[in-house]
Write an enzyme that holds these catalytic residues in place. Structure first.
Site, PDB file in Angstrom:
ATOM      1  N   ASN A  39       0.840  -1.259   0.155  1.00 45.07           N
ATOM      2  CA  ASN A  39      -0.068   0.035   0.078  1.00 45.07           C
ATOM      3  C   ASN A  39       0.797   1.302  -0.169  1.00 45.07           C
ATOM      4  O   ASN A  39       0.517   2.189  -0.702  1.00 45.07           O
ATOM      5  CB  ASN A  39      -0.922   0.146   1.230  1.00 45.07           C
ATOM      6  CG  ASN A  39      -1.916  -0.996   1.178  1.00 45.07           C
ATOM      7  OD1 ASN A  39      -2.579  -1.225   0.343  1.00 45.07           O
ATOM      8  ND2 ASN A  39      -2.001  -1.856   2.369  1.00 45.07           N
ATOM      9  N   GLU A  86       8.323  10.162  10.072  1.00 43.08           N
ATOM     10  CA  GLU A  86       7.197  10.879  10.216  1.00 43.08           C
ATOM     11  C   GLU A  86       5.840   9.905  10.053  1.00 43.08           C
ATOM     12  O   GLU A  86       4.880  10.208  10.584  1.00 43.08           O
ATOM     13  CB  GLU A  86       7.234  12.149   9.216  1.00 43.08           C
ATOM     14  CG  GLU A  86       5.996  12.990   9.139  1.00 43.08           C
ATOM     15  CD  GLU A  86       5.980  13.527  10.898  1.00 43.08           C
ATOM     16  OE1 GLU A  86       6.733  14.610  10.954  1.00 43.08           O
ATOM     17  OE2 GLU A  86       4.924  13.387  11.296  1.00 43.08           O
ATOM     18  N   ILE A 134      -0.252  13.051   8.629  1.00 43.27           N
ATOM     19  CA  ILE A 134      -0.198  14.209   9.551  1.00 43.27           C
ATOM     20  C   ILE A 134       1.188  14.258  10.003  1.00 43.27           C
ATOM     21  O   ILE A 134       1.592  13.779  10.579  1.00 43.27           O
ATOM     22  CB  ILE A 134      -1.012  14.091  10.942  1.00 43.27           C
ATOM     23  CG1 ILE A 134      -2.573  13.583  10.420  1.00 43.27           C
ATOM     24  CG2 ILE A 134      -1.191  15.223  11.535  1.00 43.27           C
ATOM     25  CD1 ILE A 134      -3.505  13.223  11.706  1.00 43.27           C
ATOM     26  N   LYS A 162       2.233   3.613  18.522  1.00 46.32           N
ATOM     27  CA  LYS A 162       2.372   4.936  18.127  1.00 46.32           C
ATOM     28  C   LYS A 162       2.467   6.101  19.585  1.00 46.32           C
ATOM     29  O   LYS A 162       3.182   6.869  19.427  1.00 46.32           O
ATOM     30  CB  LYS A 162       1.048   5.282  17.131  1.00 46.32           C
ATOM     31  CG  LYS A 162       1.230   4.840  15.961  1.00 46.32           C
ATOM     32  CD  LYS A 162      -0.218   4.902  15.243  1.00 46.32           C
ATOM     33  CE  LYS A 162      -0.147   4.256  13.761  1.00 46.32           C
ATOM     34  NZ  LYS A 162      -1.628   4.222  13.034  1.00 46.32           N
TER      35      LYS A 162
HETATM   36  P1  NDP Z   1       1.723  -4.040   3.003  1.00 43.81           P
HETATM   37  O1  NDP Z   1       1.381  -5.367   3.569  1.00 43.81           O
HETATM   38  O2  NDP Z   1       0.796  -3.588   1.868  1.00 43.81           O
HETATM   39  O3  NDP Z   1       3.101  -4.204   2.306  1.00 43.81           O
HETATM   40  C1  NDP Z   1       4.319  -4.609   2.574  1.00 43.81           C
HETATM   41  C2  NDP Z   1       5.308  -4.983   1.553  1.00 43.81           C
HETATM   42  O4  NDP Z   1       6.655  -5.417   2.085  1.00 43.81           O
HETATM   43  C3  NDP Z   1       4.699  -5.733   0.535  1.00 43.81           C
HETATM   44  O5  NDP Z   1       5.273  -5.275  -0.874  1.00 43.81           O
HETATM   45  C4  NDP Z   1       5.376  -7.307   0.730  1.00 43.81           C
HETATM   46  O6  NDP Z   1       5.995  -7.643  -0.580  1.00 43.81           O
HETATM   47  C5  NDP Z   1       6.994  -6.625   1.296  1.00 43.81           C
HETATM   48  N1  NDP Z   1       7.517  -7.523   2.255  1.00 43.81           N
HETATM   49  C6  NDP Z   1       7.129  -8.228   2.982  1.00 43.81           C
HETATM   50  N2  NDP Z   1       7.982  -9.109   3.736  1.00 43.81           N
HETATM   51  C7  NDP Z   1       9.159  -8.693   2.949  1.00 43.81           C
HETATM   52  C8  NDP Z   1      10.660  -9.157   2.788  1.00 43.81           C
HETATM   53  N3  NDP Z   1      10.996 -10.150   3.854  1.00 43.81           N
HETATM   54  N4  NDP Z   1      11.381  -8.766   1.797  1.00 43.81           N
HETATM   55  C9  NDP Z   1      10.929  -7.795   1.028  1.00 43.81           C
HETATM   56  N5  NDP Z   1       9.665  -7.473   0.962  1.00 43.81           N
HETATM   57  C10 NDP Z   1       8.907  -7.715   1.797  1.00 43.81           C
HETATM   58  O7  NDP Z   1       2.140  -3.058   4.102  1.00 43.81           O
HETATM   59  P2  NDP Z   1       1.581  -1.460   4.112  1.00 43.81           P
HETATM   60  O8  NDP Z   1       2.328  -0.958   2.747  1.00 43.81           O
HETATM   61  O9  NDP Z   1       0.356  -1.278   4.239  1.00 43.81           O
HETATM   62  O10 NDP Z   1       2.511  -0.931   5.213  1.00 43.81           O
HETATM   63  C11 NDP Z   1       3.883  -0.824   5.232  1.00 43.81           C
HETATM   64  C12 NDP Z   1       4.403  -0.121   6.536  1.00 43.81           C
HETATM   65  O11 NDP Z   1       4.012   0.965   6.381  1.00 43.81           O
HETATM   66  C13 NDP Z   1       4.012  -1.182   7.687  1.00 43.81           C
HETATM   67  O12 NDP Z   1       5.168  -0.766   8.666  1.00 43.81           O
HETATM   68  C14 NDP Z   1       2.870  -0.278   8.167  1.00 43.81           C
HETATM   69  O13 NDP Z   1       2.726  -0.463   9.846  1.00 43.81           O
HETATM   70  C15 NDP Z   1       3.351   1.286   7.893  1.00 43.81           C
HETATM   71  N6  NDP Z   1       2.041   2.081   7.631  1.00 43.81           N
HETATM   72  C16 NDP Z   1       1.153   1.542   6.866  1.00 43.81           C
HETATM   73  C17 NDP Z   1      -0.068   2.580   6.729  1.00 43.81           C
HETATM   74  C18 NDP Z   1      -1.138   2.204   5.936  1.00 43.81           C
HETATM   75  O14 NDP Z   1      -2.221   3.275   6.199  1.00 43.81           O
HETATM   76  N7  NDP Z   1      -1.006   1.043   5.223  1.00 43.81           N
HETATM   77  C19 NDP Z   1       0.096   4.038   7.403  1.00 43.81           C
HETATM   78  C20 NDP Z   1       1.051   4.252   8.123  1.00 43.81           C
HETATM   79  C21 NDP Z   1       2.367   3.300   8.480  1.00 43.81           C
HETATM   80  P3  NDP Z   1       4.612  -8.322  -1.469  1.00 43.81           P
HETATM   81  O15 NDP Z   1       3.819  -7.268  -2.070  1.00 43.81           O
HETATM   82  O16 NDP Z   1       5.210  -9.299  -2.252  1.00 43.81           O
HETATM   83  O17 NDP Z   1       3.730  -9.292  -0.411  1.00 43.81           O
HETATM   84  N1  HSE Z   2      -3.165   0.431  10.387  1.00 40.60           N
HETATM   85  C1  HSE Z   2      -2.779   1.661  10.869  1.00 40.60           C
HETATM   86  C2  HSE Z   2      -4.098   2.414  11.026  1.00 40.60           C
HETATM   87  C3  HSE Z   2      -2.222   2.460   9.338  1.00 40.60           C
HETATM   88  O1  HSE Z   2      -5.144   2.013  10.619  1.00 40.60           O
HETATM   89  O2  HSE Z   2      -3.882   3.620  11.578  1.00 40.60           O
HETATM   90  C4  HSE Z   2      -1.511   3.707   9.716  1.00 40.60           C
HETATM   91  O3  HSE Z   2      -0.493   3.890  10.733  1.00 40.60           O
END
Ligand code: NDP
Ligand code: HSE
Length: 439
Positions: free
Chosen positions: A14, A130, A137, A206
Site C-alpha cells: 500500500n 514521520e 499528518i 504510536k
Molecule cells: P503491505 O503489507 O501492503 O506491504 C508490505 C510490503 O512489504 C509488500 O510489498 C511485501 O511484498 C513486502 N515484504 C514483506 N516481507 C518482505 C521481505 N521479507 N522482503 C522484502 N519485501 C517484503 O503493508 P503497508 O504498505 O500497508 O505498510 C507498510 C508499513 O507502513 C508497515 O510498517 C505499516 O505499519 C506502515 N504504515 C502503513 C500505513 C497504511 O495506511 N497502510 C500507514 C502508516 C504506516 P509483497 O507485496 O510481495 O507481499
Molecule cells: N493500520 C494503521 C491505521 C495504519 O489504521 O492507523 C496507519 O498507521
C-alpha cells in the site's frame, strides 16, 4: 545542477507503491525546488509474481532485500515492509553503511527504536519516521523540532485509522464490526494482521513513539496500557449516541510533575461537542498540550497508501538534502523515567449493568460505588425484555442500569466492579468505558 538520489525501496505494498507513484508525479517539482532528482532504483518485495499497484521494470524488483541495502548505487533506503525482522536488520545494515533510512514502521520503533536511533547517531545519518505516527499528518517533526523547547504535559488523540473507520461505520451506517473491518482492510488502512489495529497494539506503538519524542523519555510498546475496540458492541454505540457521545479509540500520553509518564490506549466515550467526536473515517487527530504554547491540534488522514507515502516522501527529501549537505537530524537523548501504572490514573466511567428489577437493588448498587469512593454523576434505568414480556415492572424482571461516574481512580473502579459482580441482584456487568471531556 541536479543531484540524483537513488532510493532503495524495501516493500511495495500500500505505502511502497504509492511512494513510487508520488516520486514519479512529483519528481520534477521536487528537483526544481530542491535540486534533488529522486529515483526509485531498486525495490524489494516478497513475491515477484504478485500483481502490483504500480508498473515497475522487472530488473528493478528483487526478493533479496539485503542486496538492495548493500547495493553501492543505492543512496537512501525506505523501509515499508513492516514488522520487526527482517526490517530491523535491514535498517541497521543500511545505517551502518552510511545510508539514511526513512521508515513507516511503528511496531519496530516502539520496540527497538532506542537501538536504531543510537545506530543512526553513531553513523551520522538520518533515521526519519514521520509516517509511523498518524499517517499523513505532520506530527513527529513538529514535536521533535518546533516543540523541542516546550514543556509538553499531555498528548491525546485518535491515532489509528482502521479503528476510527470501523467505529464511524458502525455508528453512522449501522455496519457490523466484521463488515467495517473488511472494508478498512480493502482500503489499505489495516495492518497485515489487523489484530494490531483492533486490539490497540498499533495505537499503543504510536503512543509509545509520541511519548518518547514529546517527553524525551524512553517509552516502549510494553509500557503502554492498551485495550482495543473488539469488545465495543452496537448496543454500546447506541447507548453512547442516545446520551450524546461518540465512542473513539484514544491514545493518551501524559507526563506528571514528578517526571513519571503514563501512556494508554483504550476506547472512550467522547461528548458530541468535543473536537475529537467529529473526527470520522480513517482521519486522525492529535491534541498536544504545552506549557507556553497552550493547546495545539493536528488533523488529517491517518492511514492509507497515499497519505502515508506523502509523509514518507517528505522525509526522503529531507534526508536526501541532509545527505547532500553531509549533515543529519539528531533526536537527542532519552532518559528512562518511571512509568505510572494505569491503576493510579483517574477517569470518569460509563458502567452498564444488568440487574434484577426489584426494590432495594438500586440502593445496594449505589452503595458499592460509594464504598469504593466512586462518585456517581448520572444514572439511567431501562426496563429490559422480561418486563416487556409481561412481568409488571419492579416485580422480578430485569433492568439495565447505566451509570456515568465522576473521575475515579482506575483501581477503585476495578474494585467496585469486582464487588458488583458478587452482588446477588447484579445479573451481569456489561461494558465499562472511560468517558472524557465532560468538564
Ligand atoms: P503491505 O503489507 O501492503 O506491504 C508490505 C510490503 O512489504 C509488500 O510489498 C511485501 O511484498 C513486502 N515484504 C514483506 N516481507 C518482505 C521481505 N521479507 N522482503 C522484502 N519485501 C517484503 O503493508 P503497508 O504498505 O500497508 O505498510 C507498510 C508499513 O507502513 C508497515 O510498517 C505499516 O505499519 C506502515 N504504515 C502503513 C500505513 C497504511 O495506511 N497502510 C500507514 C502508516 C504506516 P509483497 O507485496 O510481495 O507481499
Ligand atoms: N493500520 C494503521 C491505521 C495504519 O489504521 O492507523 C496507519 O498507521
Amino acid at each position: 545542477m541536479e543531484k540524483t538520489v537513488k532510493i532503495g525501496l524495501l516493500g511495495c505494498g500500500n505505502v511502497g507503491a504509492a511512494l513510487v507513484e508520488l516520486v514519479r508525479e512529483r519528481g520534477d517539482e521536487i528537483a526544481s525546488r530542491t535540486g534533488l532528482r529522486l529515483v526509485v532504483d531498486r525495490v524489494a518485495v516478497r513475491s515477484l509474481s504478485k500483481e502490483r499497484q504500480v508498473d515497475l521494470p522487472t530488473d528493478v524488483l528483487t526478493t533479496d532485500a539485503q542486496s538492495v541495502v548493500t547495493d553501492p548505487s543505492v543512496d537512501l533506503v525506505v523501509e515499508v515492509i513492516g514488522g520487526i525482522e527482517p526490517a530491523r536488520e535491514l535498517i541497521v545494515d543500511a545505517l551502518k553503511s552510511g545510508k539514511p533510512v526513512v521508515t513507516a514502521n511503528k511496531e519496530l520503533l516502539a520496540n527497538v527504536g532506542a537501538e536504531l536511533y543510537a545506530v543512526a547517531e553513531t553513523a551520522g545519518v538520518d533515521l526519519l519516521f514521520e509516517a509511523a505516527v498518524a499517517g499523513g499528518i505532520p506530527l513527529i517533526r513538529p514535536l521533535r523540532e518546533s516543540l523541542v523547547g516546550e514543556d509538553v504535559s499531555r498528548v491525546m488523540g485518535i491515532v489509528n485509522g482502521t479503528t476510527n473507520y470501523i467505529l464511524t461505520k458502525m455508528t453512522e451506517e449501522g455496519w457490523s464490526y466484521a463488515e467495517a473491518l473488511a472494508e478498512a482492510q480493502s482500503l489499505g488502512y489495516a495492518e497485515r494482521d489487523p489484530t494490531a489495529d483492533v486490539e490497540g497494539f498499533d495505537a499503543g506503538a504510536k503512543a509509545a513513539i509520541i511519548a518518547t519524542i514529546a517527553f524525551g523519555a524512553k517509552v516502549v510498546a510494553g509500557d503502554v496500557y492498551h485495550e482495543g475496540i473488539s469488545g465495543v458492541t452496537s448496543t454500546d454505540i447506541a447507548h453512547a449516541r442516545r446520551m450524546g457521545f461518540q465512542i473513539k479509540l484514544l491514545a493518551i500520553a501524559e507526563r506528571f510533575d514528578d517526571g513519571s509518564v503514563a501512556v494508554r490506549v483504550h476506547p472512550a466515550m467522547v461528548p458530541d461537542h468535543h473536537p475529537l467526536a467529529s473526527v470520522r473515517d480513517s482521519f486522525n487527530a492529535v491534541f498536544v498540550e504545552g506549557d507556553a504554547v497552550g493547546d495545539l491540534m493536528f488533523y488529517g488522514r491517518g492511514a492509507g497508501g497515499f497519505p502515508t507515502a506523502s509523509a514518507v516522501l517528505g522525509d526522503v527529501v529531507d534526508a536526501a538534502a541532509n545527505l547532500a549537505k553531509g549533515t543529519h537530524a539528531s533526536l537527542g537523548s532519552f532518559t528512562k523515567g518511571a512509568i505510572r501504572p494505569v491503576d493510579d490514573l483517574a477517569s470518569a466511567f460509563y458502567v452498564n449493568l444488568e440487574v434484577a428489577d426489584r426494590p432495594g437493588v438500586l440502593a445496594a448498587v449505589a452503595g458499592v460505588f460509594g464504598e469504593h469512593g466512586v462518585s456517581i454523576r448520572s444514572m439511567e434505568q431501562e426496563a429490559m425484555d422480561a418486563d416487556a414480556a409481561g412481568a409488571p415492572a419492579g416485580t422480578g424482571g430485569a433492568a439495565r442500569l447505566i451509570f456515568i461516574t465522576h473521575a475515579a481512580r482506575e483501581a477503585d473502579l476495578r474494585a467496585t466492579l469486582h464487588q458488583l459482580r458478587s452482588l446477588d441482584a447484579v445479573r451481569s456487568v456489561g461494558s465499562v468505558l472511560r468517558v472524557i471531556g465532560q468538564g
